[in-house]
Structure formats: structure tokens, C-alpha cells
Motif scaffolding. Structure first.
Motif, mmCIF file in Angstrom:
data_model
loop_
_atom_site.group_PDB
_atom_site.id
_atom_site.type_symbol
_atom_site.label_atom_id
_atom_site.label_comp_id
_atom_site.label_asym_id
_atom_site.label_seq_id
_atom_site.Cartn_x
_atom_site.Cartn_y
_atom_site.Cartn_z
ATOM 1 N N SER A 15 0.827 -1.207 0.000
ATOM 2 C CA SER A 15 0.000 0.000 0.000
ATOM 3 C C SER A 15 0.862 1.257 0.000
ATOM 4 C CB SER A 15 -0.913 -0.002 1.219
ATOM 5 O OG SER A 15 -0.139 0.073 2.405
ATOM 6 N N ARG A 16 0.204 2.367 -0.302
ATOM 7 C CA ARG A 16 0.826 3.684 -0.201
ATOM 8 C C ARG A 16 0.073 4.466 0.867
ATOM 9 N NH1 ARG A 16 0.334 5.270 -6.440
ATOM 10 N NH2 ARG A 16 1.224 7.257 -5.753
ATOM 11 N N THR A 17 0.815 5.163 1.731
ATOM 12 C CA THR A 17 0.172 5.958 2.781
ATOM 13 C C THR A 17 -0.282 7.300 2.212
ATOM 14 O OG1 THR A 17 2.264 6.955 3.444
ATOM 15 C CG2 THR A 17 1.636 4.884 4.525
ATOM 16 N N PHE A 18 -1.023 8.028 3.034
ATOM 17 C CA PHE A 18 -1.545 9.323 2.580
ATOM 18 C C PHE A 18 -0.419 10.231 2.101
ATOM 19 C CE2 PHE A 18 -2.832 13.726 3.274
ATOM 20 C CZ PHE A 18 -4.063 13.761 2.628
ATOM 21 N N GLU A 19 0.707 10.224 2.825
ATOM 22 C CA GLU A 19 1.819 11.122 2.488
ATOM 23 C C GLU A 19 2.472 10.759 1.158
ATOM 24 O OE1 GLU A 19 0.825 11.611 6.578
ATOM 25 O OE2 GLU A 19 1.337 9.780 5.438
ATOM 26 N N GLU A 20 2.271 9.540 0.694
ATOM 27 C CA GLU A 20 2.912 9.098 -0.548
ATOM 28 C C GLU A 20 2.025 9.306 -1.774
ATOM 29 O OE1 GLU A 20 5.729 5.408 0.765
ATOM 30 O OE2 GLU A 20 3.559 5.067 0.952
ATOM 31 N N ILE A 21 0.879 9.912 -1.575
ATOM 32 C CA ILE A 21 -0.071 10.064 -2.672
ATOM 33 C C ILE A 21 -0.319 11.537 -2.932
ATOM 34 C CG2 ILE A 21 -2.435 9.563 -3.441
ATOM 35 C CD1 ILE A 21 -2.367 7.096 -1.612
ATOM 36 N N ALA A 22 -0.420 11.897 -4.219
ATOM 37 C CA ALA A 22 -0.672 13.290 -4.610
ATOM 38 C C ALA A 22 -1.717 13.302 -5.717
ATOM 39 C CB ALA A 22 0.619 13.939 -5.095
ATOM 40 N N GLY A 81 -4.014 0.590 -2.111
ATOM 41 C CA GLY A 81 -3.440 -0.713 -1.854
ATOM 42 C C GLY A 81 -4.057 -1.386 -0.650
ATOM 43 N N PRO A 82 -3.450 -2.476 -0.164
ATOM 44 C CA PRO A 82 -4.023 -3.227 0.960
ATOM 45 C C PRO A 82 -4.166 -2.356 2.203
ATOM 46 C CG PRO A 82 -1.766 -3.934 0.488
ATOM 47 C CD PRO A 82 -2.176 -3.072 -0.647
ATOM 48 N N GLY A 83 -5.277 -2.541 2.900
ATOM 49 C CA GLY A 83 -5.562 -1.751 4.085
ATOM 50 C C GLY A 83 -6.425 -0.546 3.815
ATOM 51 N N THR A 84 -6.780 -0.290 2.545
ATOM 52 C CA THR A 84 -7.616 0.855 2.183
ATOM 53 C C THR A 84 -9.033 0.668 2.718
ATOM 54 O OG1 THR A 84 -6.335 1.298 0.185
ATOM 55 C CG2 THR A 84 -8.606 2.138 0.242
ATOM 56 N N VAL A 85 -9.607 1.768 3.222
ATOM 57 C CA VAL A 85 -11.009 1.769 3.655
ATOM 58 C C VAL A 85 -11.820 2.547 2.623
ATOM 59 C CG1 VAL A 85 -12.633 2.486 5.433
ATOM 60 C CG2 VAL A 85 -10.356 1.657 6.084
ATOM 61 N N GLU A 118 -8.312 11.747 3.797
ATOM 62 C CA GLU A 118 -9.108 11.009 2.828
ATOM 63 C C GLU A 118 -8.751 11.436 1.410
ATOM 64 O OE1 GLU A 118 -13.127 11.725 3.896
ATOM 65 O OE2 GLU A 118 -12.996 10.644 5.813
ATOM 66 N N LEU A 119 -8.995 10.541 0.464
ATOM 67 C CA LEU A 119 -8.716 10.805 -0.943
ATOM 68 C C LEU A 119 -10.015 10.771 -1.738
ATOM 69 C CD1 LEU A 119 -5.741 8.316 -1.506
ATOM 70 C CD2 LEU A 119 -5.592 10.714 -0.789
ATOM 71 N N GLU A 120 -10.074 11.596 -2.774
ATOM 72 C CA GLU A 120 -11.150 11.504 -3.751
ATOM 73 C C GLU A 120 -10.544 11.025 -5.065
ATOM 74 O OE1 GLU A 120 -13.525 14.842 -5.935
ATOM 75 O OE2 GLU A 120 -14.576 14.413 -4.029
ATOM 76 N N GLU A 144 -2.931 3.978 7.678
ATOM 77 C CA GLU A 144 -2.014 4.884 8.392
ATOM 78 C C GLU A 144 -0.573 4.438 8.233
ATOM 79 O OE1 GLU A 144 -2.635 7.737 9.956
ATOM 80 O OE2 GLU A 144 -4.725 7.587 9.268
ATOM 81 N N LYS A 145 -0.353 3.131 8.187
ATOM 82 C CA LYS A 145 1.000 2.594 8.011
ATOM 83 C C LYS A 145 1.034 1.735 6.762
ATOM 84 C CE LYS A 145 1.998 2.476 12.981
ATOM 85 N NZ LYS A 145 2.403 1.626 14.135
#
Length: 470
Positions: A15-22, A81-85, A118-120, A144-145
């Protein structure tokens, strides 16, 4: 030294965390839709999922379950990725999906909310030709991790739509069905089998047996007898003899076993005076539809000949070849089965197989390609045949499996039926007319298919003798 296999990134999803996504980040997935996908989703939705093979579903609803499943896959494996809600989805559907379509799904990040983390994402689902299937927006929360796990090894699920048997049954329906003499239909199951075939328009039964017992069986089965001809016979032996006599007199073109024992019926068929003998040995053939096998499969003999010798095996093959050709297989591929694929003097089945192949070479068996001995795996699996170095037009793609004896055939047929979900229609050949054998354990579809096979053979025989279509 560490001899453990090296793990590659393809073995894992991460997975990618929030900080790794733009905003602007995206992921894509391509999937070819096969009928299996549609069937599985239909089962999961209780047959309510309206995607169809023909793509005739109503616009706006057909691709829903399939689109949702593809979105879930891409969210869980790629972005984030895995762990996404998954928090919400708003999708609009623009067209239908059918088996054979190649779908392209893309998810693109359109907004990142630091306050809620959160992401859209924008979702677009189209065919490879550019036809839009679905579009909309998703709202998700990444883990989160970072989560890293092995890719799942999914089970190989095979399903049967019973399409071959449905087509066979549909083809057998006619305005004037062939007449079948049903010997001793004195149980609810036996009389139900005959009535089902009659109601389907496959055969017209004549019920032969003790009138009172037939009436009781009909009452138990909940069927009315007033539309069927009933020939009174005092007991099962007499019923078998009278059913055979109806065929000999031309009043019936098929014979069907009721609730009497198979031996009783065949004894009347094989009677030297008044029977239905031909120069051929009687043999039983199962026409099987196995979900994991790409073509119809015939297995013989699993019900009549206990320990057939070489001459009997020749007739067993000839009968099965006749059936295969009637079913539209122009040059059937016949595999003579044994435990091994090499000739072993200690295994009689391998010696018989070698002799039968030579008989085919000399023209004593015609109309088919004959190969043996072959083990079961390299008779029906091309990869198994290649691994054993077997070069043969039959190995791996057999149409007909000839078993060493009745015991082996019966076990094989029942294994395919109860473990592999196969459909099995059974008929006895080698007499003047086909003989329908059904079992109390058979599904209605199987009983109808057995009648359909016999009816097709009867029509072909009538046409061959210049009597027109039955």
C-alpha cells in the motif's frame, strides 16, 4: 548457504500511505470478461445480477456488480493498496457488459484532504474500443502505516451452465416425438422420468407393467396417466418381454428401463427368440459434460460388460464411435485407458489396447482415431501427454475413453459426476434400438438428456432406413 527461493516484488502487494499520494496519481487495470465472471457474480447475487452473455441487459444496471468488483480489486492492490477503507462510491453506468468485452479501468486521485486524510478518486471504466461503461467518484482512506502482504493465490473455480445438455435437450424436442416402450415403470422416480421426457416433447411413452402398480406410482409422483397408453403386464419379466415385443412390432422405436433391474430388461433384449439382438455386443455409453473439459466426453463401458475381452472391447468402441458421430464428432478420438501408457505384459488392459490399435490400423475398427494404452491424465490433459513425451493426435484431447472393465468405468463416471460436477447421460447401444437407462439418483436434466440422446439416434436410424423423420 540460503537455498530459499528469492522473493520478487510481483509476489507482493504494497500500500501507499496518505503522504505518498498526490493529486494526479493513477492506477489502471485491464480485464477480459469471460462467461465465468458473469456466472460467479450471478451466483453471488442470487441470480439477480442482470449481466448476460448477449449483452441484452437494461442500460444503467447491468455492469454494476462487475464494475464494483473491479474497482475493489484496484483499490486493494494498487491505489492506495491493501488496508484501504472505502468510504463512498458514486458511479453512473452508461452501457452493458458481455462476455468477450475487454475492460479498461482507471482510478485517478483528484483531491487529498489533510484534515480527514481522505482521498477523492475519479473512476472511468471503458471497453478497449472506447465505449464508456461506467464513470464516477470514490472516497477512500489509505492505511495509516504501509501494508505489505503476499498476493493471494485464488482457487480455480469451475462452474457448469449445463449448456451442452440444454442444447441437446432443445434439439431433441419435436412435434411428433419417437415412441418409447417403458418397461415396468412402477416407482415414482421411474414414471416421473418418462413423464418428464413426454412433457418436454422428447418422447411419447408407452407404459408397460402391472396396471395397479403403475397407477400407485403415478399417484405418488403426482402425474396423470390418462394421456398415456398403458399395456398391462403381470410382473417385471413380462413387462420387459412385452416392451421388447412392442419394438419388434414397430409400435415403439426406443426402449426405456423402468424400476426393474437392468439384467431383467437386457435378458429380454438378448433373448434368441423375440429379442432385439444384432451382430454387435451390447454396451453402455455415458455422454458426459465435464465443466473442466472443453468438449463432450464419452465413457464406456460402465454398466453392461463386467470384464470385456478383446472382441467385446472392439464392439464397445464401435458402439461409442457411432454415438460420437451421431453427436456431430466426425472423427472421434478414442483413448484406450490403462494405469500406464506403455505396453506391460503383466497388465492385460495394455495388451488389449495395443491389439485394438492394430485392429484399427487394419480396418477392423473404422471411423475414429484409436490410441492406447493411455493413462487417464495423458488421455485428457495435453500438458500431461507432453510431459510423458507422447506424440499422438488422441493424447490429451480424447473424445472417447474406453475403460478396462465395468468397475473402472463405473468409478470413473461417478467420480466425474459427484466430484467434478459433470452431467452424465447414459444409453445402451448394440441392440436394434437404443435403450435408455436412468437412475433414481439422476437429476431431471440428466434423465432428459439420456432420452434426448436416444431420440436423436432413433431419428437418425429412421432417416437412414428411408422412413423419414420420426
Amino acid at each position: 548457504m540460503d537455498n530459499r527461493p528469492t522473493e520478487t516484488r510481483s509476489d507482493f502487494v504494497e500500500s501507499r500511505t496518505f503522504e505518498e499520494i498526490a493529486p494526479g496519481d493513477s492506477a489502471v487495470l485491464r480485464r477480459s470478461v469471460v462467461q465465468q465472471d458473469i456466472d460467479l457474480l450471478a451466483v453471488l447475487s442470487g441470480e439477480a445480477m442482470p449481466v448476460s452473455l448477449a449483452g441484452t441487459s437494461s442500460p444503467g444496471s447491468a455492469p454494476g456488480p462487475l464494475a464494483a468488483s473491479l474497482v475493489a480489486v484496484l483499490l486493494a492492490t494498487e491505489l492506495p493498496g491493501p488496508g484501504t477503507v472505502s468510504l463512498s462510491q458514486s458511479l453512473t453506468f452508461h452501457g452493458t457488459v458481455a462476455a468477450g468485452d475487454v475492460l479498461d479501468l482507471s482510478l485517478t486521485v483528484t483531491a487529498c484532504d489533510p484534515g480527514t486524510r481522505e482521498l477523492e478518486l475519479a473512476c472511468d471504466l471503458s471497453t478497449e474500443t472506447g465505449r464508456k461503461v461506467a464513470s464516477g467518484t470514490l472516497r477512500v482512506r489509505p492505511p495509516e502505516k504501509k501494508v505489505r502482504r503476499h498476493r493471494l493465490e485464488l482457487p480455480d473455480i469451475r462452474m457448469s451452465r449445463h449448456e451442452r445438455f440444454r442444447a441437446l435437450i432443445a434439439e431433441a424436442v419435436c412435434v411428433t416425438p419417437p415412441v418409447v416402450a417403458v418397461a415396468h415403470p412402477c416407482s415414482a422416480a421411474a414414471i416421473a422420468a418418462a413423464v418428464e421426457a413426454a412433457e418436454a416433447g422428447i418422447v411419447t411413452p408407452i407404459l408397460v407393467g402391472p396396471r395397479a402398480k403403475i397407477a400407485l406410482a403415478a399417484e405418488e409422483a403426482g402425474v396423470m396417466l390418462d394421456r398415456f397408453r398403458l399395456v398391462d403386464a403381470p410382473h417385471s419379466d413380462a413387462a420387459a418381454a412385452e416392451a421388447v415385443a412392442l419394438v419388434r412390432r414397430g409400435e415403439a422405436s426406443l426402449l426405456m428401463k423402468g424400476s426393474l433391474h437392468t439384467d431383467e430388461l437386457l435378458r429380454a433384449v438378448l433373448a434368441r427368440d423375440g429379442g432385439l439382438r444384432t451382430e454387435r455386443r451390447l454396451s453402455h455409453v455415458y455422454l458426459m459434460d465435464v465443466p473442466s473439459y472443453p468438449r463432450p466426453l464419452l465413457i464406456t463401458d460402465a454398466a453392461v460388460n463386467i470384464e470385456p475381452d478383446l472382441a467385446i472391447k472392439r464392439d464397445i468402441i464401435r458402439n461409442a464411435v457411432d454415438l460420437a458421430r451421431a453427436m456431430g464428432i466426425d472423427e472421434p478420438k478414442v483413448a484406450i485407458l490403462s494405469a500406464v501408457e506403455t505396453v506391460n505384459p503383466k497388465l492385460r488392459s495394455t495388451l488389449d489396447a495395443a491389439a485394438l490399435c492394430k485392429m484399427a490400423d487394419r480396418g477392423q475398427i473404422t471411423g475414429a482415431l484409436v490410441e492406447g494404452p493411455l493413462a487417464f491424465d495423458n488421455a485428457i490433459n495435453p500438458q500431461a501427454a507432453r510431459e510423458k513425451g507422447i506424440r499422438s493426435p488422441v493424447a490429451g484431447v480424447a473424445d472417447i475413453l474406453v475403460v478396462p472393465d465395468l468397475e473402472a468405468g463405473n468409478i470413473l463416471a461417478k467420480q466425474l459426476t459427484f466430484l467434478a460436477g459433470a452431467d452424465a447421460a447414459g444409453v445402451v447401444l448394440g441392440a436394434r434400438v437404443p435403450i435408455i437407462l436412468t437412475s433414481r439418483a439422476d437429476a431431471e436434466r440428466t434423465r432428459l438428456a439420456s432420452c434426448a440422446v436416444a431420440a436423436k439416434l432413433a431419428r437418425l436410424a429412421a432417416a437412414a432406413y428411408g422412413k423419414g423423420t420420426v
